[in-house]
Design a protein around this motif. Structure first.
Motif, PDB file in Angstrom:
ATOM      1  N   GLU A   1       0.834  -1.192   0.000  1.00 31.27           N
ATOM      2  CA  GLU A   1       0.000   0.000   0.000  1.00 31.27           C
ATOM      3  C   GLU A   1       0.876   1.252   0.000  1.00 31.27           C
ATOM      4  O   GLU A   1       2.063   1.218   0.346  1.00 31.27           O
ATOM      5  CB  GLU A   1      -0.911  -0.002   1.231  1.00 31.27           C
ATOM      6  CG  GLU A   1      -1.873  -1.185   1.306  1.00 31.27           C
ATOM      7  CD  GLU A   1      -2.922  -1.139   0.206  1.00 31.27           C
ATOM      8  OE1 GLU A   1      -3.303  -0.020  -0.192  1.00 31.27           O
ATOM      9  OE2 GLU A   1      -3.343  -2.213  -0.250  1.00 31.27           O
ATOM     10  N   ALA A   2       0.257   2.369  -0.353  1.00 33.28           N
ATOM     11  CA  ALA A   2       0.982   3.639  -0.387  1.00 33.28           C
ATOM     12  C   ALA A   2       1.579   3.979   0.972  1.00 33.28           C
ATOM     13  O   ALA A   2       2.637   4.619   1.053  1.00 33.28           O
ATOM     14  CB  ALA A   2       0.051   4.752  -0.851  1.00 33.28           C
ATOM     15  N   ALA A   3       0.933   3.540   2.040  1.00 35.19           N
ATOM     16  CA  ALA A   3       1.409   3.821   3.390  1.00 35.19           C
ATOM     17  C   ALA A   3       2.773   3.196   3.667  1.00 35.19           C
ATOM     18  O   ALA A   3       3.465   3.586   4.616  1.00 35.19           O
ATOM     19  CB  ALA A   3       0.398   3.327   4.421  1.00 35.19           C
ATOM     20  N   SER A   4       3.173   2.224   2.845  1.00 33.96           N
ATOM     21  CA  SER A   4       4.484   1.583   3.016  1.00 33.96           C
ATOM     22  C   SER A   4       5.558   2.265   2.177  1.00 33.96           C
ATOM     23  O   SER A   4       6.655   1.732   2.006  1.00 33.96           O
ATOM     24  CB  SER A   4       4.401   0.095   2.634  1.00 33.96           C
ATOM     25  OG  SER A   4       3.606  -0.631   3.546  1.00 33.96           O
ATOM     26  N   GLY A   5       5.272   3.447   1.693  1.00 34.79           N
ATOM     27  CA  GLY A   5       6.201   4.152   0.815  1.00 34.79           C
ATOM     28  C   GLY A   5       7.561   4.414   1.434  1.00 34.79           C
ATOM     29  O   GLY A   5       8.569   4.466   0.725  1.00 34.79           O
ATOM     30  N   LEU A   6       7.606   4.596   2.750  1.00 41.10           N
ATOM     31  CA  LEU A   6       8.875   4.866   3.423  1.00 41.10           C
ATOM     32  C   LEU A   6       9.336   3.687   4.292  1.00 41.10           C
ATOM     33  O   LEU A   6      10.163   3.862   5.189  1.00 41.10           O
ATOM     34  CB  LEU A   6       8.751   6.124   4.292  1.00 41.10           C
ATOM     35  CG  LEU A   6       8.632   7.448   3.531  1.00 41.10           C
ATOM     36  CD1 LEU A   6       8.496   8.609   4.509  1.00 41.10           C
ATOM     37  CD2 LEU A   6       9.835   7.666   2.624  1.00 41.10           C
ATOM     38  N   ALA A   7       8.808   2.513   4.008  1.00 43.84           N
ATOM     39  CA  ALA A   7       9.215   1.319   4.761  1.00 43.84           C
ATOM     40  C   ALA A   7      10.566   0.842   4.247  1.00 43.84           C
ATOM     41  O   ALA A   7      10.682  -0.190   3.576  1.00 43.84           O
ATOM     42  CB  ALA A   7       8.156   0.231   4.612  1.00 43.84           C
ATOM     43  N   VAL A   8      11.612   1.604   4.552  1.00 45.45           N
ATOM     44  CA  VAL A   8      12.932   1.318   4.001  1.00 45.45           C
ATOM     45  C   VAL A   8      13.480  -0.040   4.451  1.00 45.45           C
ATOM     46  O   VAL A   8      14.352  -0.601   3.787  1.00 45.45           O
ATOM     47  CB  VAL A   8      13.945   2.431   4.371  1.00 45.45           C
ATOM     48  CG1 VAL A   8      13.581   3.716   3.661  1.00 45.45           C
ATOM     49  CG2 VAL A   8      13.988   2.648   5.880  1.00 45.45           C
ATOM     50  N   ASP A   9      12.960  -0.563   5.557  1.00 42.42           N
ATOM     51  CA  ASP A   9      13.418  -1.874   6.016  1.00 42.42           C
ATOM     52  C   ASP A   9      12.856  -2.994   5.145  1.00 42.42           C
ATOM     53  O   ASP A   9      13.315  -4.138   5.235  1.00 42.42           O
ATOM     54  CB  ASP A   9      13.010  -2.098   7.473  1.00 42.42           C
ATOM     55  CG  ASP A   9      11.503  -2.019   7.697  1.00 42.42           C
ATOM     56  OD1 ASP A   9      10.853  -1.170   7.038  1.00 42.42           O
ATOM     57  OD2 ASP A   9      10.964  -2.787   8.508  1.00 42.42           O
ATOM     58  N   ARG A  10      11.895  -2.683   4.287  1.00 41.65           N
ATOM     59  CA  ARG A  10      11.321  -3.680   3.383  1.00 41.65           C
ATOM     60  C   ARG A  10      11.515  -3.302   1.921  1.00 41.65           C
ATOM     61  O   ARG A  10      10.803  -3.774   1.045  1.00 41.65           O
ATOM     62  CB  ARG A  10       9.822  -3.863   3.682  1.00 41.65           C
ATOM     63  CG  ARG A  10       9.548  -4.516   5.035  1.00 41.65           C
ATOM     64  CD  ARG A  10       8.086  -4.847   5.245  1.00 41.65           C
ATOM     65  NE  ARG A  10       7.256  -3.661   5.439  1.00 41.65           N
ATOM     66  CZ  ARG A  10       6.308  -3.239   4.619  1.00 41.65           C
ATOM     67  NH1 ARG A  10       6.068  -3.903   3.494  1.00 41.65           N
ATOM     68  NH2 ARG A  10       5.590  -2.171   4.883  1.00 41.65           N
ATOM     69  N   MET A  11      12.479  -2.463   1.669  1.00 41.61           N
ATOM     70  CA  MET A  11      12.820  -2.078   0.307  1.00 41.61           C
ATOM     71  C   MET A  11      14.104  -2.803  -0.118  1.00 41.61           C
ATOM     72  O   MET A  11      14.900  -3.197   0.736  1.00 41.61           O
ATOM     73  CB  MET A  11      13.007  -0.563   0.212  1.00 41.61           C
ATOM     74  CG  MET A  11      11.736   0.243   0.426  1.00 41.61           C
ATOM     75  SD  MET A  11      10.536  -0.034  -0.914  1.00 41.61           S
ATOM     76  CE  MET A  11       9.169   1.021  -0.362  1.00 41.61           C
ATOM     77  N   PRO A  12      14.305  -3.000  -1.420  1.00 47.35           N
ATOM     78  CA  PRO A  12      15.522  -3.692  -1.881  1.00 47.35           C
ATOM     79  C   PRO A  12      16.781  -2.892  -1.563  1.00 47.35           C
ATOM     80  O   PRO A  12      16.753  -1.660  -1.533  1.00 47.35           O
ATOM     81  CB  PRO A  12      15.308  -3.820  -3.396  1.00 47.35           C
ATOM     82  CG  PRO A  12      14.386  -2.708  -3.736  1.00 47.35           C
ATOM     83  CD  PRO A  12      13.460  -2.581  -2.562  1.00 47.35           C
ATOM     84  N   VAL A  13      17.865  -3.607  -1.331  1.00 44.66           N
ATOM     85  CA  VAL A  13      19.152  -2.991  -1.002  1.00 44.66           C
ATOM     86  C   VAL A  13      20.123  -3.199  -2.167  1.00 44.66           C
ATOM     87  O   VAL A  13      20.254  -4.307  -2.689  1.00 44.66           O
ATOM     88  CB  VAL A  13      19.731  -3.601   0.292  1.00 44.66           C
ATOM     89  CG1 VAL A  13      21.107  -3.006   0.594  1.00 44.66           C
ATOM     90  CG2 VAL A  13      18.778  -3.370   1.466  1.00 44.66           C
ATOM     91  N   ALA A  14      20.793  -2.144  -2.558  1.00 43.75           N
ATOM     92  CA  ALA A  14      21.771  -2.240  -3.649  1.00 43.75           C
ATOM     93  C   ALA A  14      22.982  -3.050  -3.194  1.00 43.75           C
ATOM     94  O   ALA A  14      23.390  -2.988  -2.025  1.00 43.75           O
ATOM     95  CB  ALA A  14      22.194  -0.844  -4.083  1.00 43.75           C
TER      96      ALA A  14
END
Length: 274
Positions: A128-141
């Motif tokens: 959801e849009a509310a997870s837009g800043l969930a950096v702990d669940r975003m891919p890592v380079a």
């Protein structure tokens, strides 16, 4: 009787290959055929980041595959599908959108062009849009600044109908070139003062190029969500071939029937058919 039976065999022999091929394509194969859309990611904020995205739709299942490079090594990259499902005209921004003139295109300035978050491309959990800043669940380079991402996400019919109006944005820049996000590079994020501006500023953006173009990027990894499904490009060419074969088969059947009806039936001396 021999002539009639031979005619029937000719008719039947002309049917199977084309009919079975047509049935195979016009049944579940065509009904389940998906659509694929390619996006080329172009840098923002002088990041040097670029990449390719494939959006593959199969019913209401959207598979997103991203291969990007030039990201900040070892750092998470917030990424989203931005845009509108209500026919609003959004597109990727450029440097002229830096309205405060600080030399950094922040997310708030860029949102005027690319719209609000529609789907958060997280590696697991909510999209959801509310997870837009969930950096702990975003891919890592990785150490080379590359990101490989793949996830299949259930979406609403509004997304299916408006997929060409949506676009992908990845976030994260390294303003002071120290291979990490920090407050020294660009200060605090206008979205969340607990985060550095470097972590939320857009690094690249791309719009849909067209339907069924390109191929799925190689080397993507499954990063969560439901089981990924391979992209399935429209099978219009195959379907057209099947239709042509079907028409040809129909013509063959008709011709065969005409030939059978045209052969005279010999009568015996007693008046019955031979």
């Amino acid at each position: 009787m021999i002539v009639k039976r031979t005619g029937r065999l000719v008719v039947l022999a002309a049917v199977p290959a084309a009919v079975f091929l047509t049935v195979g394509l016009s049944g579940p194969a065509l009904a389940d055929a998906g659509k694929a859309y390619q996006i080329d990611l172009a840098q923002l904020n002088g990041s040097g980041a670029k990449g390719t995205v494939m959006l593959s739709l199969k019913g209401r299942q959207l598979t997103v595959q991203i291969e990007s490079e030039g990201m900040v090594p070892g750092q998470p990259s917030a990424q989203h599908l931005h845009g509108s499902t209500k026919a609003h005209d959004f597109h990727c921004p450029d440097a002229s959108d830096d309205t405060n003139g600080d030399g950094i295109l922040n997310n708030t300035e860029a949102t005027v062009d690319y719209g609000d978050i529609n789907i958060s491309l997280t590696t697991s959990g909510s999209t959801e849009a509310a997870s837009g800043l969930a950096v702990d669940r975003m891919p890592v380079a990785d150490k080379q600044g590359k990101i490989s991402y793949k996830r299949t996400i259930p979406v609403g019919q509004d997304v299916v109908d408006s997929i060409k109006n949506l676009h992908v944005v990845q976030h994260g820049i390294d303003r002071n070139n120290n291979d990490k996000y920090d407050f020294e590079g660009a200060g605090k994020s206008e979205l969340d003062p607990k985060l550095p501006q470097e972590a939320t500023a857009p690094t690249n953006c791309g719009e849909v190029k067209g339907a069924a173009v390109g191929s799925i990027p190689v080397g993507g990894i499954e990063t969560g969500g439901s089981a990924p499904q391979g992209a399935s490009a429209p099978t219009a060419t195959m379907a057209g071939a099947a239709i042509a074969l079907s028409v040809a088969a129909f013509g063959a059947v008709t011709a065969a029937r005409r030939r059978v009806s045209a052969v005279p039936v010999r009568k015996n001396t007693t008046g019955g058919a031979a």
